[in-house]
Design an enzyme around this catalytic site. Sequence first.
Site, PDB file in Angstrom:
ATOM      1  CG  ASP A  11      -1.903   0.970   1.411  1.00  0.00           C
ATOM      2  OD1 ASP A  11      -2.456   1.402   0.393  1.00  0.00           O
ATOM      3  OD2 ASP A  11      -2.171   1.378   2.553  1.00  0.00           O
ATOM      4  CE  LYS A  55      -5.479  -0.510  -1.230  1.00  0.00           C
ATOM      5  NZ  LYS A  55      -5.937  -0.091   0.130  1.00  0.00           N
TER       6      LYS A  55
HETATM    7  P1  IMP Z   1       2.067  -0.510   3.784  1.00  0.00           P
HETATM    8  O1  IMP Z   1       3.188  -0.582   4.768  1.00  0.00           O
HETATM    9  O2  IMP Z   1       1.332   0.801   3.841  1.00  0.00           O
HETATM   10  O3  IMP Z   1       2.453  -0.881   2.380  1.00  0.00           O
HETATM   11  O4  IMP Z   1       0.973  -1.489   4.330  1.00  0.00           O
HETATM   12  C1  IMP Z   1       0.927  -2.793   4.055  1.00  0.00           C
HETATM   13  C2  IMP Z   1      -0.022  -3.479   5.017  1.00  0.00           C
HETATM   14  O5  IMP Z   1      -1.202  -2.700   5.251  1.00  0.00           O
HETATM   15  C3  IMP Z   1      -0.505  -4.756   4.418  1.00  0.00           C
HETATM   16  O6  IMP Z   1       0.336  -5.813   4.763  1.00  0.00           O
HETATM   17  C4  IMP Z   1      -1.890  -4.904   5.008  1.00  0.00           C
HETATM   18  O7  IMP Z   1      -1.818  -5.591   6.236  1.00  0.00           O
HETATM   19  C5  IMP Z   1      -2.374  -3.496   5.246  1.00  0.00           C
HETATM   20  N1  IMP Z   1      -3.277  -3.021   4.175  1.00  0.00           N
HETATM   21  C6  IMP Z   1      -3.053  -2.030   3.291  1.00  0.00           C
HETATM   22  N2  IMP Z   1      -4.091  -1.876   2.448  1.00  0.00           N
HETATM   23  C7  IMP Z   1      -4.994  -2.810   2.800  1.00  0.00           C
HETATM   24  C8  IMP Z   1      -6.286  -3.195   2.263  1.00  0.00           C
HETATM   25  O8  IMP Z   1      -6.838  -2.641   1.291  1.00  0.00           O
HETATM   26  N3  IMP Z   1      -6.899  -4.228   2.896  1.00  0.00           N
HETATM   27  C9  IMP Z   1      -6.365  -4.887   3.955  1.00  0.00           C
HETATM   28  N4  IMP Z   1      -5.160  -4.571   4.466  1.00  0.00           N
HETATM   29  C10 IMP Z   1      -4.484  -3.545   3.900  1.00  0.00           C
END
Ligand code: IMP
Length: 184
Positions: free
Chosen positions: A107, A135
């Site tokens: 994300d 995403k």
């Molecule tokens: P990042 O560090 O922002 O890339 O977050 C990654 C983590 O956020 C993932 O491993 C998920 O646990 C959570 N996450 C981010 N977007 C979503 C979503 O749309 N649905 C469920 N979990 C999400």
Amino acid sequence: MKTKEDYIEKVLYSEEEIAERVKEISAKISEDYKDIKKPLLTVGILNGAVIFYTDIVRRLSIPVHFDFMIASSYDANTQSSGKVNILKNLDNDPKGRDILLVEDIIDSGTTMNYLVNYFKEKGAASVKVCTLLDKPSRRKVEVKIDYCGFEVPDEFIVGYGLDFAQHYRQLPYLGILKRSVYSK
Ligand code: IMP
Ligand code: MG
């Protein structure tokens, strides 16, 4: 009993579509690592990646070792805190190992960027990233993704391991969570 219509806005990928994509990714990983000397250290990022991880690894035709981590940049809501905590580390020493990180979704990129750098600093021979979902519209830090299941829009996705406050992980498909579920 709540029904699917109460919490799912739209099914993005069915069980069958996910299985088909998993097959393609596993074949590519097996091909890319076919000359590997030591078993590939496949690292599942718990809890979200557990279903994807088990589906991927059972189709690999190369030698693999299993390991798991719990790393979290999230609280029990949909907002990233921007900070990464390792709550459970590997059982194996990453030094000199070829590592494949298996994640549910990238994300902001905060978690994966941190983990890739962490393993490079620990002396891993190589580090690659396999994520079920990407995403890209929400990226804050750059992450090189080696294997990706599907690119998804800026919506909150649940199912096939992904949760909202620990709910909906067991759904066999990937769906967009209704905004009414979390914007109450
Ligand atoms: P990042 O560090 O922002 O890339 O977050 C990654 C983590 O956020 C993932 O491993 C998920 O646990 C959570 N996450 C981010 N977007 C979503 C979503 O749309 N649905 C469920 N979990 C999400
Ligand atoms: Mg996760």
